[in-house]
Scaffold this active site. Sequence first.
Site, PDB file in Angstrom:
ATOM      1  N   ASP A   8       0.863  -1.178   0.000  1.00  0.00           N
ATOM      2  CA  ASP A   8       0.000   0.000   0.000  1.00  0.00           C
ATOM      3  C   ASP A   8       0.909   1.240   0.000  1.00  0.00           C
ATOM      4  O   ASP A   8       2.114   1.144  -0.223  1.00  0.00           O
ATOM      5  CB  ASP A   8      -0.958  -0.022   1.199  1.00  0.00           C
ATOM      6  CG  ASP A   8      -0.232   0.124   2.538  1.00  0.00           C
ATOM      7  OD1 ASP A   8       1.024   0.126   2.562  1.00  0.00           O
ATOM      8  OD2 ASP A   8      -0.922   0.236   3.577  1.00  0.00           O
ATOM      9  N   GLY A  67       3.125  -0.511   6.414  1.00  0.00           N
ATOM     10  CA  GLY A  67       3.742   0.284   7.459  1.00  0.00           C
ATOM     11  C   GLY A  67       4.349  -0.613   8.522  1.00  0.00           C
ATOM     12  O   GLY A  67       5.535  -0.523   8.849  1.00  0.00           O
ATOM     13  N   GLY A  69       3.558  -4.125   8.365  1.00  0.00           N
ATOM     14  CA  GLY A  69       3.616  -5.465   7.766  1.00  0.00           C
ATOM     15  C   GLY A  69       2.594  -6.413   8.357  1.00  0.00           C
ATOM     16  O   GLY A  69       2.392  -7.514   7.833  1.00  0.00           O
ATOM     17  N   GLY A  71      -0.906  -6.189   8.754  1.00  0.00           N
ATOM     18  CA  GLY A  71      -2.095  -6.412   7.917  1.00  0.00           C
ATOM     19  C   GLY A  71      -1.745  -7.079   6.604  1.00  0.00           C
ATOM     20  O   GLY A  71      -2.526  -7.884   6.066  1.00  0.00           O
ATOM     21  N   GLU A  72      -0.573  -6.766   6.090  1.00  0.00           N
ATOM     22  CA  GLU A  72      -0.148  -7.339   4.818  1.00  0.00           C
ATOM     23  C   GLU A  72       0.069  -8.843   4.971  1.00  0.00           C
ATOM     24  O   GLU A  72      -0.287  -9.636   4.094  1.00  0.00           O
ATOM     25  CB  GLU A  72       1.130  -6.627   4.359  1.00  0.00           C
ATOM     26  CG  GLU A  72       0.928  -5.160   3.982  1.00  0.00           C
ATOM     27  CD  GLU A  72       0.645  -4.221   5.149  1.00  0.00           C
ATOM     28  OE1 GLU A  72       1.033  -4.542   6.292  1.00  0.00           O
ATOM     29  OE2 GLU A  72       0.029  -3.163   4.915  1.00  0.00           O
ATOM     30  N   HIS A  99      12.670 -22.971   8.553  1.00  0.00           N
ATOM     31  CA  HIS A  99      11.767 -23.754   9.414  1.00  0.00           C
ATOM     32  C   HIS A  99      10.328 -23.790   8.907  1.00  0.00           C
ATOM     33  O   HIS A  99       9.612 -24.752   9.184  1.00  0.00           O
ATOM     34  CB  HIS A  99      11.733 -23.159  10.835  1.00  0.00           C
ATOM     35  CG  HIS A  99      12.976 -23.411  11.624  1.00  0.00           C
ATOM     36  ND1 HIS A  99      12.988 -23.438  13.000  1.00  0.00           N
ATOM     37  CD2 HIS A  99      14.253 -23.643  11.236  1.00  0.00           C
ATOM     38  CE1 HIS A  99      14.226 -23.679  13.430  1.00  0.00           C
ATOM     39  NE2 HIS A  99      15.020 -23.796  12.376  1.00  0.00           N
TER      40      HIS A  99
HETATM   41  O1  LIG Z   1       0.882  -1.597   8.050  1.00  0.00           O
HETATM   42  C1  LIG Z   1      -0.234  -1.507   7.633  1.00  0.00           C
HETATM   43  C2  LIG Z   1      -1.266  -2.514   7.980  1.00  0.00           C
HETATM   44  O2  LIG Z   1      -0.789  -3.439   8.906  1.00  0.00           O
HETATM   45  C3  LIG Z   1      -0.650  -0.346   6.805  1.00  0.00           C
HETATM   46  O3  LIG Z   1       0.393  -0.007   5.919  1.00  0.00           O
HETATM   47  C4  LIG Z   1      -0.949   0.826   7.738  1.00  0.00           C
HETATM   48  O4  LIG Z   1      -2.003   0.463   8.596  1.00  0.00           O
HETATM   49  C5  LIG Z   1      -1.312   2.086   6.951  1.00  0.00           C
HETATM   50  O5  LIG Z   1      -1.539   3.119   7.881  1.00  0.00           O
HETATM   51  P1  LIG Z   1      -2.045   4.563   7.450  1.00  0.00           P
HETATM   52  O6  LIG Z   1      -3.302   4.370   6.640  1.00  0.00           O
HETATM   53  O7  LIG Z   1      -2.319   5.262   8.761  1.00  0.00           O
HETATM   54  O8  LIG Z   1      -0.947   5.211   6.609  1.00  0.00           O
END
Ligand SMILES: O=C(CO)[C@H](O)[C@H](O)COP(=O)(O)O
Length: 152
Positions: A8, A67, A69, A71-72, A99
Site C-alpha cells: 500500500d 507500514g 507489515g 495487515g499485509e 523452518h
Molecule cells: O501496516 C499496515 C497494515 O498493517 C498499513 O500499511 C498501515 O495500517 C497504513 O496506515 P495509514 O493508513 O495510517 O498510513
Amino acid sequence: MRLHIGTDHAGFELKNHLVEHLRSEGHDVVDHGAHVYDALDDYPAFCISAAEAVIAEPGSLGIVIGGSGNGEQLAANRVPGIRAILAWSVETAKLGRQHNDANVISVGGRMHTVEESTAIIDAFLAEPFSGDERHQRRIDQMLAYEAQRDAR
Ligand SMILES: O=C(CO)[C@H](O)[C@H](O)COP(=O)(O)O
C-alpha cells in the site's frame, strides 16, 4: 527467481526501490501495485493479488510491504496455500524459510531503514527450506487442519 510484490502507500517508496534492486540482482519481478501513491489506499487487494500469483506460479515467492507489515501478512495468509511470515530481522527472515518454508515475506516499511528492509528481504530470498522432518511435520499438521476444516 520469479517474485511477486505488493504494497500500500506505506511501502510505496520501498517497493519501488526493491523492484529496481531485485531486478538488478537478476530476479523476475512482477509488481502488483500500488502503481501510484495514494495515501488513502488499502493494502488487502495488493497483497492478495501478489499472494494469488505466488500460488499460480509454483516456485515463485512473494513480498508484501506495509507500514507495520501486520495487515499485509494477514491479507496474504487469506490465500489458500500461502505461508506468509512477518520478518523483522535478517534472522527471522532466514528462519521463515529454513523452518516454515514460507512463500511470502511481509515487512513493515516504517519499522526499518530501506537498507535494513532490503537486507531482510535479500536474506529471505537466499535461504532454502531445510526440509528437516520436524519442520515438514509441523507444516503438514497445519495443512491437515485446513483440509479437515474445509471438509466440514
Ligand atoms: O501496516 C499496515 C497494515 O498493517 C498499513 O500499511 C498501515 O495500517 C497504513 O496506515 P495509514 O493508513 O495510517 O498510513
